[in-house]
Scaffold this motif. Structure first.
Motif, mmCIF file in Angstrom:
data_model
loop_
_atom_site.group_PDB
_atom_site.id
_atom_site.type_symbol
_atom_site.label_atom_id
_atom_site.label_comp_id
_atom_site.label_asym_id
_atom_site.label_seq_id
_atom_site.Cartn_x
_atom_site.Cartn_y
_atom_site.Cartn_z
ATOM 1 N N ARG A 404 0.828 -1.211 0.000
ATOM 2 C CA ARG A 404 0.000 0.000 0.000
ATOM 3 C C ARG A 404 0.859 1.256 0.000
ATOM 4 N N LEU A 405 1.983 1.204 0.701
ATOM 5 C CA LEU A 405 2.878 2.365 0.730
ATOM 6 C C LEU A 405 3.510 2.589 -0.647
ATOM 7 N N LEU A 406 3.972 1.518 -1.277
ATOM 8 C CA LEU A 406 4.556 1.637 -2.619
ATOM 9 C C LEU A 406 3.493 2.071 -3.624
ATOM 10 N N HIS A 407 2.275 1.575 -3.446
ATOM 11 C CA HIS A 407 1.129 1.960 -4.289
ATOM 12 C C HIS A 407 0.909 3.468 -4.203
ATOM 13 N N ILE A 419 -6.288 11.845 -6.075
ATOM 14 C CA ILE A 419 -6.622 10.700 -5.205
ATOM 15 C C ILE A 419 -5.600 10.521 -4.068
ATOM 16 N N LEU A 420 -4.523 11.311 -4.083
ATOM 17 C CA LEU A 420 -3.451 11.119 -3.104
ATOM 18 C C LEU A 420 -3.897 11.381 -1.673
ATOM 19 N N ASP A 421 -4.716 12.423 -1.486
ATOM 20 C CA ASP A 421 -5.151 12.736 -0.123
ATOM 21 C C ASP A 421 -5.936 11.566 0.469
ATOM 22 N N HIS A 422 -6.825 10.980 -0.342
ATOM 23 C CA HIS A 422 -7.596 9.821 0.103
ATOM 24 C C HIS A 422 -6.672 8.627 0.367
ATOM 25 N N LEU A 423 -5.689 8.399 -0.522
ATOM 26 C CA LEU A 423 -4.767 7.271 -0.372
ATOM 27 C C LEU A 423 -3.910 7.409 0.877
ATOM 28 N N ILE A 424 -3.435 8.630 1.139
ATOM 29 C CA ILE A 424 -2.603 8.860 2.330
ATOM 30 C C ILE A 424 -3.354 8.470 3.590
ATOM 31 N N LYS A 425 -4.599 8.930 3.695
ATOM 32 C CA LYS A 425 -5.421 8.617 4.876
ATOM 33 C C LYS A 425 -5.679 7.114 4.976
ATOM 34 N N SER A 426 -5.995 6.518 3.826
ATOM 35 C CA SER A 426 -6.321 5.090 3.799
ATOM 36 C C SER A 426 -5.126 4.230 4.198
ATOM 37 N N VAL A 427 -3.958 4.525 3.615
ATOM 38 C CA VAL A 427 -2.751 3.741 3.904
ATOM 39 C C VAL A 427 -2.295 3.968 5.341
ATOM 40 N N ARG A 429 -4.154 4.743 7.917
ATOM 41 C CA ARG A 429 -5.071 4.018 8.809
ATOM 42 C C ARG A 429 -4.767 2.519 8.805
ATOM 43 N N PHE A 430 -4.520 1.979 7.605
ATOM 44 C CA PHE A 430 -4.258 0.537 7.484
ATOM 45 C C PHE A 430 -2.987 0.153 8.237
ATOM 46 N N MET A 431 -1.922 0.931 8.041
ATOM 47 C CA MET A 431 -0.650 0.610 8.686
ATOM 48 C C MET A 431 -0.725 0.807 10.201
ATOM 49 N N ALA A 432 -1.472 1.803 10.624
ATOM 50 C CA ALA A 432 -1.644 2.025 12.068
ATOM 51 C C ALA A 432 -2.433 0.872 12.683
ATOM 52 N N LYS A 433 -3.470 0.432 11.972
ATOM 53 C CA LYS A 433 -4.286 -0.689 12.450
ATOM 54 C C LYS A 433 -3.453 -1.961 12.588
ATOM 55 N N MET A 434 -2.547 -2.164 11.627
ATOM 56 C CA MET A 434 -1.695 -3.353 11.645
ATOM 57 C C MET A 434 -0.469 -3.177 12.538
ATOM 58 N N GLN A 435 -0.407 -2.015 13.220
ATOM 59 C CA GLN A 435 0.737 -1.703 14.103
ATOM 60 C C GLN A 435 2.053 -1.809 13.336
ATOM 61 N N ASN A 436 2.027 -1.264 12.125
ATOM 62 C CA ASN A 436 3.183 -1.379 11.242
ATOM 63 C C ASN A 436 3.752 -0.003 10.893
ATOM 64 N N PHE A 445 4.930 9.836 4.775
ATOM 65 C CA PHE A 445 3.569 10.372 4.681
ATOM 66 C C PHE A 445 3.591 11.899 4.791
ATOM 67 N N LYS A 446 4.367 12.390 5.744
ATOM 68 C CA LYS A 446 4.435 13.827 5.979
ATOM 69 C C LYS A 446 4.967 14.560 4.744
ATOM 70 N N PHE A 447 6.019 13.991 4.142
ATOM 71 C CA PHE A 447 6.598 14.631 2.957
ATOM 72 C C PHE A 447 5.590 14.674 1.801
ATOM 73 N N ILE A 448 4.946 13.537 1.514
ATOM 74 C CA ILE A 448 4.009 13.491 0.383
ATOM 75 C C ILE A 448 2.848 14.453 0.615
ATOM 76 N N ARG A 449 2.342 14.495 1.845
ATOM 77 C CA ARG A 449 1.223 15.393 2.163
ATOM 78 C C ARG A 449 1.635 16.865 1.980
ATOM 79 N N ASN A 450 2.833 17.226 2.458
ATOM 80 C CA ASN A 450 3.294 18.614 2.353
ATOM 81 C C ASN A 450 3.674 19.006 0.936
ATOM 82 N N SER A 451 4.077 18.010 0.126
ATOM 83 C CA SER A 451 4.549 18.317 -1.233
ATOM 84 C C SER A 451 3.437 18.855 -2.123
#
Length: 515
Positions: A404-407, A419-427, A429-436, A445-451
């Motif tokens: 998902r991160l590479l995606h 679609i990046l804003d939606h993907l950032i939130k989705s990925v 949440r998924f990684m946080a849920k999986m404790q990853n 995430f921070k860099f892509i969001r700020n870019s």
């Protein structure tokens, strides 16, 4: 990837070689009864199908009634196995020893006790020579039974001798069972979770490993005891990302077979897996020359008679050889060249789809996606990552997360900002849920969001800051997972140099070779 058929007889027929199909026909038509001829008809009908479809089967074969089908398939299944059993395979020690036990029982039932004991003596010698303690246990149990019921020979010291042998074999089998259980449980933990994500997980795995191992190491003597002991150490080290220890025990694993080469034919699957792990350890340590050397050695084995005459061995060799071949291209940075392997890999994945486990398919998809990403083909990267993301499986949560991160990064490279804003939130949440979610991922995430809000000239300084931050975490074992699954450092450097990722890796590879 097609949907897998769950029909057992269909899968069995599809696994047969031409010679095995011919042998079945000869075996089953010897009686030529109406029922036998009907299962031959069913066999031919199933053999012609690419995918199992009961409706199509009944429509094309009106002689077979729906109410008959279940019984016919069950009978056909038994007859196929019986025909395979008759094919004499002298190289298979299990079949040879099982046949000797059958002969001993036949002689016993005929009242020929001394002849039965002679067969059991021969069986015991072969079982000891080939490390087959389960068969040795069976032979001893039968031998004790004969000696207890009938006067066959002098009993002087015989009872004590048999009791001592049986006790020793039981102890050896108990130790093998305990070590193999521990090995399997550690491997199962890895398949489900991947590498340890934090100190808590590492401590849990280490404690479980130590408690399971206990004081068993000093008792280890035989081939299988050593094999499962080395596997235990391998999985424990691999989960903890102690790749040096992982390498040491994978080498011991392979050396064990080289010290007793006849075991390669008996336990081919374990040998193949050992070679796979050895090649994987060279990749994890960045040891290119050793990987290349071991890969060459493994290719020679893959072309050998042991592999070519066994479908299971062929499939395992296909999987592990090609995974290591892709790894070799990763180290070289030769992604475009590596993509030439993809059509053949896809062809084999389709050919072997009945037999491949989902974990291996996921690994192939991820490695192919990384190969496309490294070559700069982000659309194909997304295609392969979608195969992983859309496949609802509970395997390798780490692989699911980094897919998902590479995606997300591939969409960023394509400029799909809508679609990046939606993907950032989705990925996220998924990684946080999986404790990853590690510090490295949070920074990405921070860099892509700020870019989104940066100009073309403003992105470069932020990339330079990100590179400095991430390099600080390269030595942190629990952060290195991100660098293992995705060479994020090389990606940032490629952005700064305005050059493809594979060119950055090729330079690094060349500089290492020149040192």
């Amino acid at each position: 990837m097609p949907n897998r058929s769950t029909d057992a007889v269909f899968q069995l027929i599809k696994s047969l070689e031409k010679s095995e199909k011919r042998n079945f026909k000869l075996y089953v038509t010897r009686n030529s009864s109406s029922e036998e001829l009907k299962i031959v008809q069913l066999f031919d009908a199933l053999d012609k199908m690419d995918d199992y479809d009961e409706t199509v089967l009944l429509k094309k074969n009106p002689e077979i009634k729906k109410q008959q089908l279940s019984n016919l398939k069950a009978h056909l299944y038994r007859q196929i196995l019986s025909s395979l059993r008759l094919i004499n395979d002298e190289s298979n020690i299990d079949i040879v020893l099982h046949e000797q036990m059958d002969h001993a029982r036949i002689l016993y039932n005929k009242g020929l006790y001394l002849q039965s004991l002679k067969v059991l003596d021969k069986m015991k010698e072969q079982a000891k020579a080939k490390n087959q303690f389960t068969y040795l246990q069976q032979a001893l149990f039968f031998e004790k039974n004969i000696e207890a019921l009938y006067i066959t020979r002098s009993m002087q010291d015989r009872a004590e001798q048999l009791s001592h042998e049986a006790t020793e074999v039981n102890e050896r089998l108990t130790l093998v069972s305990q070590l193999s259980n521990l090995s399997l449980q550690l491997y199962s933990w890895y398949i489900k979770n991947g590498h340890a994500r934090n100190e808590k997980e590492e401590t849990e795995v280490q404690q479980y490993f130590k408690e399971g191992l206990g004081d068993k190491v000093s008792a280890v003597k035989t081939f299988y005891e050593k094999l499962y002991l080395y596997q235990c150490y391998c999985w424990a080290a691999f989960i903890r990302q102690d790749f040096l220890q992982y390498y040491r025990y994978t080498q011991k694993w392979v050396n064990l077979f080289e010290e007793e080469p006849y075991m390669i034919e008996i336990e081919t699957g374990h040998y193949i897996k050992g070679m796979h792990n050895l090649m994987g350890s060279h990749f994890d340590l960045g040891n290119y020359e050793k990987l290349k050397e071991t890969l060459h050695h493994f290719k020679l084995f893959c072309d050998s008679k042991i592999v070519e005459q066994n479908i299971n061995n062929k499939i395992q060799c296909f999987v592990y050889y090609n995974i290591s071949l892709l790894n070799k291209h990763f180290l070289e940075g030769s992604f475009t060249k590596g993509l030439q392997l993809v059509p053949e890999i896809e062809e084999k994945l389709n050919e072997y789809w009945l037999y491949l486990d989902r974990h291996r398919i996921l690994v192939f998809y991820y490695k192919i996606a990384c190969m496309y990403f490294g070559s700069g083909d982000y659309e194909h990267t997304i295609d392969y990552l979608n195969k992983i993301i859309n496949w609802k499986v509970d395997l390798r949560t780490d692989l699911q997360c980094y897919s998902r991160l590479l995606h997300l990064i591939a969409h960023y490279e394509l400029g799909n900002y809508e679609i990046l804003d939606h993907l950032i939130k989705s990925v996220f949440r998924f990684m946080a849920k999986m404790q990853n979610l590690s510090v490295v991922e949070e920074e990405i995430f921070k860099f892509i969001r700020n870019s989104f809000h940066l100009s073309v000239t403003g992105i470069k300084p932020e990339l330079e800051k990100l590179l400095v931050k991430l390099k600080q975490h390269q030595s942190d074992r629990f952060e290195t997972r991100a660098f293992m699954y995705l060479d994020i450092i090389s990606w940032i450097e490629s952005k700064l140099e305005n050059t493809p990722v594979q060119d950055v890796l090729k330079k690094k590879f060349a500089s290492k070779r020149n040192v």
